[in-house]
Scaffold this motif. Sequence first.
Motif, PDB file in Angstrom:
ATOM      1  N   ASP A  23     -45.480  11.211   2.164  1.00  0.00           N
ATOM      2  CA  ASP A  23     -45.269  11.475   3.588  1.00  0.00           C
ATOM      3  C   ASP A  23     -44.721  12.876   3.832  1.00  0.00           C
ATOM      4  O   ASP A  23     -45.146  13.563   4.761  1.00  0.00           O
ATOM      5  CB  ASP A  23     -44.307  10.444   4.185  1.00  0.00           C
ATOM      6  CG  ASP A  23     -44.918   9.057   4.283  1.00  0.00           C
ATOM      7  OD1 ASP A  23     -46.161   8.953   4.308  1.00  0.00           O
ATOM      8  OD2 ASP A  23     -44.150   8.077   4.344  1.00  0.00           O
ATOM      9  N   GLU A  24     -43.794  13.309   2.990  1.00  0.00           N
ATOM     10  CA  GLU A  24     -43.206  14.631   3.199  1.00  0.00           C
ATOM     11  C   GLU A  24     -44.225  15.752   2.987  1.00  0.00           C
ATOM     12  O   GLU A  24     -44.143  16.806   3.631  1.00  0.00           O
ATOM     13  CB  GLU A  24     -41.989  14.839   2.298  1.00  0.00           C
ATOM     14  CG  GLU A  24     -42.241  14.642   0.817  1.00  0.00           C
ATOM     15  CD  GLU A  24     -41.926  13.238   0.345  1.00  0.00           C
ATOM     16  OE1 GLU A  24     -41.551  13.087  -0.854  1.00  0.00           O
ATOM     17  OE2 GLU A  24     -42.042  12.291   1.148  1.00  0.00           O
ATOM     18  N   ASP A  25     -45.191  15.533   2.102  1.00  0.00           N
ATOM     19  CA  ASP A  25     -46.261  16.515   1.909  1.00  0.00           C
ATOM     20  C   ASP A  25     -47.135  16.597   3.156  1.00  0.00           C
ATOM     21  O   ASP A  25     -47.502  17.692   3.600  1.00  0.00           O
ATOM     22  CB  ASP A  25     -47.137  16.129   0.705  1.00  0.00           C
ATOM     23  CG  ASP A  25     -46.360  16.045  -0.593  1.00  0.00           C
ATOM     24  OD1 ASP A  25     -45.541  16.949  -0.850  1.00  0.00           O
ATOM     25  OD2 ASP A  25     -46.566  15.076  -1.341  1.00  0.00           O
ATOM     26  N   VAL A  26     -47.467  15.445   3.700  1.00  0.00           N
ATOM     27  CA  VAL A  26     -48.296  15.398   4.897  1.00  0.00           C
ATOM     28  C   VAL A  26     -47.568  16.065   6.063  1.00  0.00           C
ATOM     29  O   VAL A  26     -48.157  16.824   6.837  1.00  0.00           O
ATOM     30  CB  VAL A  26     -48.664  13.946   5.251  1.00  0.00           C
ATOM     31  CG1 VAL A  26     -49.497  13.892   6.523  1.00  0.00           C
ATOM     32  CG2 VAL A  26     -49.404  13.294   4.093  1.00  0.00           C
ATOM     33  N   ARG A  27     -46.288  15.808   6.178  1.00  0.00           N
ATOM     34  CA  ARG A  27     -45.484  16.396   7.259  1.00  0.00           C
ATOM     35  C   ARG A  27     -45.474  17.925   7.161  1.00  0.00           C
ATOM     36  O   ARG A  27     -45.635  18.626   8.162  1.00  0.00           O
ATOM     37  CB  ARG A  27     -44.060  15.844   7.180  1.00  0.00           C
ATOM     38  CG  ARG A  27     -43.149  16.232   8.350  1.00  0.00           C
ATOM     39  CD  ARG A  27     -41.735  15.759   8.056  1.00  0.00           C
ATOM     40  NE  ARG A  27     -40.843  15.936   9.186  1.00  0.00           N
ATOM     41  CZ  ARG A  27     -40.418  14.945   9.960  1.00  0.00           C
ATOM     42  NH1 ARG A  27     -40.814  13.711   9.735  1.00  0.00           N
ATOM     43  NH2 ARG A  27     -39.587  15.189  10.956  1.00  0.00           N
ATOM     44  N   ALA A  28     -45.301  18.440   5.941  1.00  0.00           N
ATOM     45  CA  ALA A  28     -45.283  19.894   5.750  1.00  0.00           C
ATOM     46  C   ALA A  28     -46.633  20.513   6.087  1.00  0.00           C
ATOM     47  O   ALA A  28     -46.711  21.581   6.704  1.00  0.00           O
ATOM     48  CB  ALA A  28     -44.887  20.226   4.317  1.00  0.00           C
ATOM     49  N   LYS A  29     -47.706  19.838   5.697  1.00  0.00           N
ATOM     50  CA  LYS A  29     -49.049  20.329   6.014  1.00  0.00           C
ATOM     51  C   LYS A  29     -49.296  20.282   7.523  1.00  0.00           C
ATOM     52  O   LYS A  29     -49.896  21.204   8.096  1.00  0.00           O
ATOM     53  CB  LYS A  29     -50.104  19.498   5.282  1.00  0.00           C
ATOM     54  CG  LYS A  29     -50.115  19.698   3.774  1.00  0.00           C
ATOM     55  CD  LYS A  29     -51.213  18.857   3.123  1.00  0.00           C
ATOM     56  CE  LYS A  29     -51.291  19.133   1.623  1.00  0.00           C
ATOM     57  NZ  LYS A  29     -52.454  18.488   1.000  1.00  0.00           N
ATOM     58  N   ALA A  30     -48.851  19.216   8.159  1.00  0.00           N
ATOM     59  CA  ALA A  30     -49.041  19.098   9.602  1.00  0.00           C
ATOM     60  C   ALA A  30     -48.277  20.182  10.348  1.00  0.00           C
ATOM     61  O   ALA A  30     -48.774  20.749  11.324  1.00  0.00           O
ATOM     62  CB  ALA A  30     -48.593  17.715  10.070  1.00  0.00           C
ATOM     63  N   ARG A  31     -47.090  20.479   9.870  1.00  0.00           N
ATOM     64  CA  ARG A  31     -46.307  21.547  10.494  1.00  0.00           C
ATOM     65  C   ARG A  31     -47.040  22.883  10.357  1.00  0.00           C
ATOM     66  O   ARG A  31     -47.111  23.664  11.319  1.00  0.00           O
ATOM     67  CB  ARG A  31     -44.927  21.620   9.834  1.00  0.00           C
ATOM     68  CG  ARG A  31     -43.959  22.559  10.530  1.00  0.00           C
ATOM     69  CD  ARG A  31     -42.614  22.604   9.811  1.00  0.00           C
ATOM     70  NE  ARG A  31     -41.979  21.301   9.785  1.00  0.00           N
ATOM     71  CZ  ARG A  31     -41.717  20.620   8.677  1.00  0.00           C
ATOM     72  NH1 ARG A  31     -42.050  21.114   7.489  1.00  0.00           N
ATOM     73  NH2 ARG A  31     -41.110  19.457   8.734  1.00  0.00           N
ATOM     74  N   ALA A  32     -47.600  23.128   9.183  1.00  0.00           N
ATOM     75  CA  ALA A  32     -48.350  24.371   8.972  1.00  0.00           C
ATOM     76  C   ALA A  32     -49.583  24.423   9.865  1.00  0.00           C
ATOM     77  O   ALA A  32     -49.914  25.472  10.430  1.00  0.00           O
ATOM     78  CB  ALA A  32     -48.761  24.482   7.500  1.00  0.00           C
ATOM     79  N   ALA A  33     -50.263  23.294   9.996  1.00  0.00           N
ATOM     80  CA  ALA A  33     -51.457  23.247  10.842  1.00  0.00           C
ATOM     81  C   ALA A  33     -51.110  23.543  12.289  1.00  0.00           C
ATOM     82  O   ALA A  33     -51.783  24.333  12.966  1.00  0.00           O
ATOM     83  CB  ALA A  33     -52.116  21.874  10.727  1.00  0.00           C
ATOM     84  N   MET A  34     -50.060  22.918  12.782  1.00  0.00           N
ATOM     85  CA  MET A  34     -49.647  23.134  14.165  1.00  0.00           C
ATOM     86  C   MET A  34     -49.213  24.573  14.397  1.00  0.00           C
ATOM     87  O   MET A  34     -49.522  25.165  15.434  1.00  0.00           O
ATOM     88  CB  MET A  34     -48.526  22.164  14.523  1.00  0.00           C
ATOM     89  CG  MET A  34     -48.969  20.707  14.563  1.00  0.00           C
ATOM     90  SD  MET A  34     -47.575  19.565  14.749  1.00  0.00           S
ATOM     91  CE  MET A  34     -48.444  17.975  14.753  1.00  0.00           C
TER      92      MET A  34
END
Length: 248
Positions: free
Chosen positions: A103-114
Amino acid sequence: MRRKLAAGNWKMNGTGAALSELQTLEQSHPAPTVDILICPPATLIHRAAQTVGDSIAIGGQDCHAERSGAHTGDISAEMLKDAGATHVILGHSERREDHGEQDEDVRAKARAAMDAGLVAIICVGESLEQREAANTLDIIGGQLSGSVPDQSTGENLVIAYEPIWAIGTGKVPTLDEIGEVHDFIRARLERRFGEGVGRSVRLLYGGSVKPANAAEIFGVSNVDGALVGGASLKAGDFSGIISALEQA
């Protein structure tokens, strides 16, 4: 009103010849009343974006959490944006399982995408064992808490509920089961972000969606569209799903 979204995930399928499917799809839906998104393999993103007009958006299937660096084989959100992508799928069960993403990996990627100006489509879903153990909502709740960044809004976030056991298997949850999870996700988003943001985030269902079952799925509460795998590879199949969504 949330504008409905039909998203296609081509996964590791397609070469340049497959771009003709995009042209066919665009000709079939020149003025769609829903948003249409195709996420081809990274090798096709730029060509796909050059092939289609404004009626079809193009997205990526993953991105790295860092903007650049020594990450051989990875692609940053900025690179996707530069190639013509407007969205990116993150946290798909195949990434979580095959690549060990947490989950923390996905969160970091989502933050980068946004941060790069992309819309993050964050996937959540339970395994068959978790479903049979009646742990579905606990699993989904944990994935939402861990994977969704605090900066999320209705403009930069889409949630896709994809029960792992239904992806590519032909098995589909009952309409009541789909509705229960989508209502749960909506309530969780409203509680965390407030009613304004919580109600504006689009919720997609994914897992063996086909033209034959799309209409009934789209009639379920809080289902704003679909994230489609195999049925998005051919314009004829995906077109039927788009038409069903337009009529929902």
